[in-house]
Design an enzyme around this catalytic site. Structure first.
Site, PDB file in Angstrom:
ATOM      1  N   LYS A 204      12.828  -6.887   0.761  1.00  0.00           N
ATOM      2  CA  LYS A 204      11.955  -7.515  -0.244  1.00  0.00           C
ATOM      3  C   LYS A 204      10.620  -6.764  -0.293  1.00  0.00           C
ATOM      4  O   LYS A 204       9.840  -6.809   0.649  1.00  0.00           O
ATOM      5  CB  LYS A 204      11.667  -8.983   0.099  1.00  0.00           C
ATOM      6  CG  LYS A 204      10.900  -9.670  -1.050  1.00  0.00           C
ATOM      7  CD  LYS A 204      10.137 -10.895  -0.629  1.00  0.00           C
ATOM      8  CE  LYS A 204       8.705 -10.647  -0.291  1.00  0.00           C
ATOM      9  NZ  LYS A 204       7.833 -10.195  -1.390  1.00  0.00           N
TER      10      LYS A 204
ATOM     11  N   GLU B 122       7.950   1.857  14.630  1.00  0.00           N
ATOM     12  CA  GLU B 122       8.687   2.518  13.559  1.00  0.00           C
ATOM     13  C   GLU B 122       8.555   4.016  13.799  1.00  0.00           C
ATOM     14  O   GLU B 122       7.635   4.464  14.488  1.00  0.00           O
ATOM     15  CB  GLU B 122       8.115   2.135  12.192  1.00  0.00           C
ATOM     16  CG  GLU B 122       8.350   0.673  11.872  1.00  0.00           C
ATOM     17  CD  GLU B 122       8.163   0.318  10.414  1.00  0.00           C
ATOM     18  OE1 GLU B 122       7.072   0.591   9.878  1.00  0.00           O
ATOM     19  OE2 GLU B 122       9.107  -0.251   9.830  1.00  0.00           O
TER      20      GLU B 122
ATOM     21  N   GLY C 105       2.841  -6.055   7.101  1.00  0.00           N
ATOM     22  CA  GLY C 105       1.913  -6.863   6.333  1.00  0.00           C
ATOM     23  C   GLY C 105       0.801  -7.391   7.213  1.00  0.00           C
ATOM     24  O   GLY C 105       0.504  -6.823   8.270  1.00  0.00           O
ATOM     25  N   SER C 106       0.220  -8.496   6.787  1.00  0.00           N
ATOM     26  CA  SER C 106      -0.972  -9.013   7.470  1.00  0.00           C
ATOM     27  C   SER C 106      -0.598  -9.800   8.732  1.00  0.00           C
ATOM     28  O   SER C 106       0.551 -10.243   8.893  1.00  0.00           O
ATOM     29  CB  SER C 106      -1.743  -9.907   6.516  1.00  0.00           C
ATOM     30  OG  SER C 106      -0.933 -11.008   6.178  1.00  0.00           O
ATOM     31  N   VAL C 107      -1.572 -10.005   9.586  1.00  0.00           N
ATOM     32  CA  VAL C 107      -1.340 -10.757  10.829  1.00  0.00           C
ATOM     33  C   VAL C 107      -0.895 -12.204  10.540  1.00  0.00           C
ATOM     34  O   VAL C 107       0.087 -12.671  11.136  1.00  0.00           O
ATOM     35  CB  VAL C 107      -2.596 -10.718  11.736  1.00  0.00           C
ATOM     36  CG1 VAL C 107      -2.428 -11.632  12.943  1.00  0.00           C
ATOM     37  CG2 VAL C 107      -2.864  -9.288  12.182  1.00  0.00           C
ATOM     38  N   PRO C 108      -1.566 -12.954   9.650  1.00  0.00           N
ATOM     39  CA  PRO C 108      -1.129 -14.339   9.429  1.00  0.00           C
ATOM     40  C   PRO C 108       0.326 -14.437   8.956  1.00  0.00           C
ATOM     41  O   PRO C 108       1.093 -15.279   9.434  1.00  0.00           O
ATOM     42  CB  PRO C 108      -2.092 -14.872   8.352  1.00  0.00           C
ATOM     43  CG  PRO C 108      -3.277 -13.971   8.414  1.00  0.00           C
ATOM     44  CD  PRO C 108      -2.782 -12.639   8.875  1.00  0.00           C
ATOM     45  N   THR C 109       0.721 -13.541   8.027  1.00  0.00           N
ATOM     46  CA  THR C 109       2.113 -13.596   7.559  1.00  0.00           C
ATOM     47  C   THR C 109       3.059 -13.183   8.682  1.00  0.00           C
ATOM     48  O   THR C 109       4.123 -13.793   8.876  1.00  0.00           O
ATOM     49  CB  THR C 109       2.328 -12.690   6.319  1.00  0.00           C
ATOM     50  OG1 THR C 109       1.315 -12.976   5.366  1.00  0.00           O
ATOM     51  CG2 THR C 109       3.680 -12.906   5.685  1.00  0.00           C
TER      52      THR C 109
ATOM     53  N   GLU D  71       4.725  -4.813  11.923  1.00  0.00           N
ATOM     54  CA  GLU D  71       3.691  -3.779  11.743  1.00  0.00           C
ATOM     55  C   GLU D  71       2.550  -4.455  10.997  1.00  0.00           C
ATOM     56  O   GLU D  71       2.650  -4.716   9.795  1.00  0.00           O
ATOM     57  CB  GLU D  71       4.245  -2.612  10.914  1.00  0.00           C
ATOM     58  CG  GLU D  71       5.356  -1.836  11.565  1.00  0.00           C
ATOM     59  CD  GLU D  71       4.881  -0.976  12.734  1.00  0.00           C
ATOM     60  OE1 GLU D  71       3.655  -0.878  12.964  1.00  0.00           O
ATOM     61  OE2 GLU D  71       5.744  -0.429  13.441  1.00  0.00           O
TER      62      GLU D  71
ATOM     63  N   CYS E  95      -3.422   0.675   6.846  1.00  0.00           N
ATOM     64  CA  CYS E  95      -3.507  -0.211   8.017  1.00  0.00           C
ATOM     65  C   CYS E  95      -4.143   0.450   9.228  1.00  0.00           C
ATOM     66  O   CYS E  95      -4.851  -0.182   9.999  1.00  0.00           O
ATOM     67  CB  CYS E  95      -2.119  -0.718   8.370  1.00  0.00           C
ATOM     68  SG  CYS E  95      -0.957   0.643   8.582  1.00  0.00           S
TER      69      CYS E  95
ATOM     70  N   GLU F 173     -10.463  -6.892   9.109  1.00  0.00           N
ATOM     71  CA  GLU F 173      -9.837  -5.835   8.334  1.00  0.00           C
ATOM     72  C   GLU F 173     -10.206  -6.008   6.866  1.00  0.00           C
ATOM     73  O   GLU F 173      -9.909  -7.036   6.266  1.00  0.00           O
ATOM     74  CB  GLU F 173      -8.316  -5.896   8.488  1.00  0.00           C
ATOM     75  CG  GLU F 173      -7.622  -4.778   7.761  1.00  0.00           C
ATOM     76  CD  GLU F 173      -6.103  -4.839   7.883  1.00  0.00           C
ATOM     77  OE1 GLU F 173      -5.540  -5.944   7.768  1.00  0.00           O
ATOM     78  OE2 GLU F 173      -5.493  -3.785   8.102  1.00  0.00           O
TER      79      GLU F 173
ATOM     80  N   ASN G 105       0.805  -1.230   0.000  1.00  0.00           N
ATOM     81  CA  ASN G 105       0.000   0.000   0.000  1.00  0.00           C
ATOM     82  C   ASN G 105       0.838   1.280   0.000  1.00  0.00           C
ATOM     83  O   ASN G 105       0.419   2.295  -0.541  1.00  0.00           O
ATOM     84  CB  ASN G 105      -1.012  -0.001   1.149  1.00  0.00           C
ATOM     85  CG  ASN G 105      -0.389  -0.307   2.485  1.00  0.00           C
ATOM     86  OD1 ASN G 105       0.740  -0.790   2.563  1.00  0.00           O
ATOM     87  ND2 ASN G 105      -1.115  -0.030   3.548  1.00  0.00           N
TER      88      ASN G 105
HETATM   89  P1  NDP Z   1       0.935  -9.819   3.302  1.00  0.00           P
HETATM   90  O1  NDP Z   1       1.108 -10.241   4.705  1.00  0.00           O
HETATM   91  O2  NDP Z   1       0.196 -10.697   2.380  1.00  0.00           O
HETATM   92  O3  NDP Z   1       2.363  -9.590   2.618  1.00  0.00           O
HETATM   93  C1  NDP Z   1       3.301  -8.690   3.149  1.00  0.00           C
HETATM   94  C2  NDP Z   1       4.688  -9.041   2.640  1.00  0.00           C
HETATM   95  O4  NDP Z   1       5.077 -10.323   3.146  1.00  0.00           O
HETATM   96  C3  NDP Z   1       4.766  -9.152   1.130  1.00  0.00           C
HETATM   97  O5  NDP Z   1       6.012  -8.661   0.699  1.00  0.00           O
HETATM   98  C4  NDP Z   1       4.672 -10.654   0.921  1.00  0.00           C
HETATM   99  O6  NDP Z   1       5.218 -11.056  -0.297  1.00  0.00           O
HETATM  100  C5  NDP Z   1       5.500 -11.166   2.076  1.00  0.00           C
HETATM  101  N1  NDP Z   1       5.259 -12.555   2.456  1.00  0.00           N
HETATM  102  C6  NDP Z   1       4.189 -13.338   2.191  1.00  0.00           C
HETATM  103  N2  NDP Z   1       4.356 -14.557   2.762  1.00  0.00           N
HETATM  104  C7  NDP Z   1       5.557 -14.536   3.405  1.00  0.00           C
HETATM  105  C8  NDP Z   1       6.285 -15.475   4.202  1.00  0.00           C
HETATM  106  N3  NDP Z   1       5.814 -16.680   4.467  1.00  0.00           N
HETATM  107  N4  NDP Z   1       7.486 -15.097   4.705  1.00  0.00           N
HETATM  108  C9  NDP Z   1       7.969 -13.862   4.482  1.00  0.00           C
HETATM  109  N5  NDP Z   1       7.322 -12.928   3.740  1.00  0.00           N
HETATM  110  C10 NDP Z   1       6.132 -13.251   3.211  1.00  0.00           C
HETATM  111  O7  NDP Z   1       0.276  -8.359   3.352  1.00  0.00           O
HETATM  112  P2  NDP Z   1      -0.180  -7.443   2.139  1.00  0.00           P
HETATM  113  O8  NDP Z   1       0.988  -7.164   1.247  1.00  0.00           O
HETATM  114  O9  NDP Z   1      -1.408  -7.980   1.534  1.00  0.00           O
HETATM  115  O10 NDP Z   1      -0.499  -6.077   2.908  1.00  0.00           O
HETATM  116  C11 NDP Z   1      -1.691  -5.828   3.548  1.00  0.00           C
HETATM  117  C12 NDP Z   1      -1.560  -6.005   5.043  1.00  0.00           C
HETATM  118  O11 NDP Z   1      -0.491  -5.209   5.552  1.00  0.00           O
HETATM  119  C13 NDP Z   1      -2.778  -5.535   5.807  1.00  0.00           C
HETATM  120  O12 NDP Z   1      -3.106  -6.441   6.825  1.00  0.00           O
HETATM  121  C14 NDP Z   1      -2.337  -4.221   6.408  1.00  0.00           C
HETATM  122  O13 NDP Z   1      -3.051  -3.831   7.540  1.00  0.00           O
HETATM  123  C15 NDP Z   1      -0.905  -4.488   6.690  1.00  0.00           C
HETATM  124  N6  NDP Z   1      -0.173  -3.228   6.812  1.00  0.00           N
HETATM  125  C16 NDP Z   1       0.275  -2.848   8.050  1.00  0.00           C
HETATM  126  C17 NDP Z   1       0.904  -1.642   8.222  1.00  0.00           C
HETATM  127  C18 NDP Z   1       1.426  -1.216   9.561  1.00  0.00           C
HETATM  128  O14 NDP Z   1       2.319  -0.374   9.607  1.00  0.00           O
HETATM  129  N7  NDP Z   1       0.959  -1.756  10.664  1.00  0.00           N
HETATM  130  C19 NDP Z   1       1.084  -0.721   7.094  1.00  0.00           C
HETATM  131  C20 NDP Z   1       0.604  -1.224   5.850  1.00  0.00           C
HETATM  132  C21 NDP Z   1      -0.009  -2.453   5.731  1.00  0.00           C
HETATM  133  P3  NDP Z   1       4.332 -11.028  -1.632  1.00  0.00           P
HETATM  134  O15 NDP Z   1       3.366  -9.908  -1.554  1.00  0.00           O
HETATM  135  O16 NDP Z   1       5.336 -10.799  -2.654  1.00  0.00           O
HETATM  136  O17 NDP Z   1       3.683 -12.354  -1.696  1.00  0.00           O
END
Ligand code: NDP
Length: 519
Positions: free
Chosen positions: A205, A493, A257-261, A279, A313, A416, A182
């Protein structure tokens, strides 16, 4: 996260550059960024060697720009090795010297803001003025850490008998950075600036969806005098991120990124006892009391839900409005949202650009359909809009959606959405609304609009979240820490706080006399 400057600067920035290029196939095909190698190792662009690849699609048009090879184990190892090697010398530079490089990089970013913003729009589909805003905010962040770098220091403790101790704040080593899609340039900048200021090196990455500007940041750092190998970029899908996190020469992972990741990454890091900053997502509450300035509250609700196509987020997507003003609030909200202009993200007056991908659009639409099934009513938007320019036919443009008749147990109110969907809920008392606001697994942010100072402080103290806004929303001045409570993350951060997450303390004891030994 997003706007470092105050929202009053929005309009100025929207008209910052009158000669922004108009989006066209010609510009796309000529874009240097869309054809050059996208890994960045030892200060040079290189192609990844992986046998599989992924497609880069421009969200504004839905057109495939190119295929990008995944970085395989060898690519990642080479990048980590470069970072490890350079760490030996970079960590020995003084903080002041490191800071000078960061400050120069900040200036280069400002000089290149239109190029960077243009490319960020290519990747994300966000309005050009928003992209410019993000990028200028990143220049501020990098300059800020450039300023702090010279002041990174330890402490001194006088002990008895001429003995003393001191502490040294040392870098962690090689940091693996992983970003979401984003705010792609911002993710790279927010992570690399404090990491480099502390003397670490980094392998970053980006999300596969938005690979372009993290590499441009590498080139800027290079021109600013950063030694090759200090900041490296590897492109790839989730597996690339997984390999990076589990690499034995990575000392810390900083992830957005997302909570599961995030949870998976934490598990991986646990195996190597690695430092980790997470984050993650949010489902933040915005509480509007009946004594609030209604116009400001409406503006706050829009900032909390509809910038960056709702893909933020910290968004305050659960908008709790005191029952007695709910009708007036809704009428004003709809009137203002109806003025938002949806379409070509390269036009300066566009306020809603393209949704990042068709998958994400389907997720958002799925939440809206489900909300209707669970009893919510769409009072505004939620549908796809077809821009008049046929060039944009393949992009997905969603009209911001306002839901009423929502209840706290609905899926759309609990999960979310990460799209432009505002759920309006009403309340009767302060005690009730605070309990409902906190009834979530997330704790990234929250907001309160009221003119009652004492109530504002009471509510702030009771809210379980890392960032709380009083009478505003989603503003991020440089220097203010950002991060989540509960499942929204670990670590911070921005601000001086961030330096603690990229460094470790060495305590040194100095004996001033003879050794006392009872044995
Ligand atoms: P994801 O968790 O799907 O992906 C985030 C990153 O992790 C991507 O670069 C992804 O790669 C990578 N990734 C995926 N699987 C793995 C793994 N097993 N090991 C290591 N890295 C991995 O999130 P999104 O990109 O869809 O982003 C949206 C989410 O991010 C939302 O939940 C949002 O709230 C959160 N977010 C949080 C922020 C904060 O500061 N708290 C700010 C912005 C977003 P790839 O995409 O290439 O598959």
């Amino acid at each position: 996260m997003m706007y470092h400057l105050r929202s009053t600067a929005f309009n100025t920035l929207r008209h910052y550059s009158k000669d922004t290029k108009i989006f066209s196939d010609k510009i796309l095909s000529e874009s240097h960024q869309a054809t050059s190698p996208l890994n960045f190792v030892l200060g040079k662009r290189v192609d990844a060697q992986g046998s599989s690849s992924f497609q880069l699609i421009a969200p504004a048009t839905g057109k495939v720009l190119r295929n990008i090879p995944n970085s395989n184990e060898q690519d990642i190892s080479e990048a980590v090795l470069a970072a490890r090697h350079t760490f030996k010398s970079w960590s020995k530079w003084t903080g002041f010297e490191r800071g000078k490089v960061l400050k120069t990089a900040a200036e280069l970013i400002r000089n290149k803001v239109d190029d960077l913003a243009y490319t960020e729009v290519l990747d994300t589909g966000k309005p050009i003025w928003e992209a410019r805003y993000d990028i200028l905010g990143c220049a501020d962040t990098i300059e800020y850490y450039g300023g702090l770098a010279g002041g990174i220091k330890g402490d001194f403790m006088q002990l008895s008998g001429g003995s003393f101790a001191y502490t040294v704040r040392e870098p962690l080593g090689v940091v693996g950075g992983i970003g979401a899609w984003n705010f792609p340039f911002q993710m790279a900048a927010w992570k690399s600036a404090p990491a480099l200021a502390c003397g670490n090196t980094m392998v970053f990455k980006p999300s596969q969806v938005t690979p372009l500007t993290a590499v441009m940041l590498g080139e800027i750092y290079q021109r600013a005098g950063l030694p090759g190998g200090c900041y490296n970029v590897v492109q790839g899908e989730g597996e690339t991120g997984q390999i990076l996190c589990s690499h034995s020469d990575i000392d810390k992972v900083t992830f957005t990124g997302s909570v599961p990741t995030g949870s998976r990454i934490m598990e991986t890091c646990a195996k190597g006892i690695k430092h980790v900053t997470l984050e993650l997502g949010g489902k933040s509450p915005l509480i509007i009391f009946s004594d609030a300035d209604l116009d400001n509250a409406v503006k706050g609700a829009i900032l909390a839900n509809f910038s960056n196509q709702g893909q933020v987020c910290s968004n305050g997507t659960r908008v709790f409005v005191e029952e007695s003003i709910a009708e007036d609030f809704l009428a004003k909200l709809i009137e203002r949202v109806d003025n938002m202009k949806i379409g070509d993200p390269y036009h300066e007056d566009t306020t809603v650009g393209a949704t990042i991908s068709s998958q994400q659009a389907q997720i958002v639409e799925g939440y809206i359909d489900n909300a209707k099934k669970e009893g919510a009513t769409v009072v505004y938007g939620g549908e796809r809009v077809t821009p008049s320019d046929p060039n944009l036919a393949g992009g997905i443009y969603l009209r911001p959606c306002i839901l009423v008749n929502c209840t706290d147990d609905m899926t759309v109110v609990r999960k979310e959405v990460f799209g432009p969907v505002l759920s309006l809920l009403t309340f009767k008392s302060e005690e009730e609304v605070v309990a409902r606001a906190n009834d979530t697994e997330f704790g990234l942010a929250g907001g309160v609009f009221t003119r009652d100072l004492q109530r504002a402080h009471r509510v702030v103290a009771a809210m379980e979240a890392g960032s709380i806004y009083v009478n505003n929303y989603n503003v991020y001045p440089v220097g203010v820490p950002f991060g989540g409570y509960k499942k929204s993350g670990i670590g911070r951060e921005n601000g001086e706080d961030s330096l603690n997450y990229y460094s470790q303390i060495k305590s040194v004891y100095f004996e001033g006399g003879d050794v006392e030994c009872p044995y």
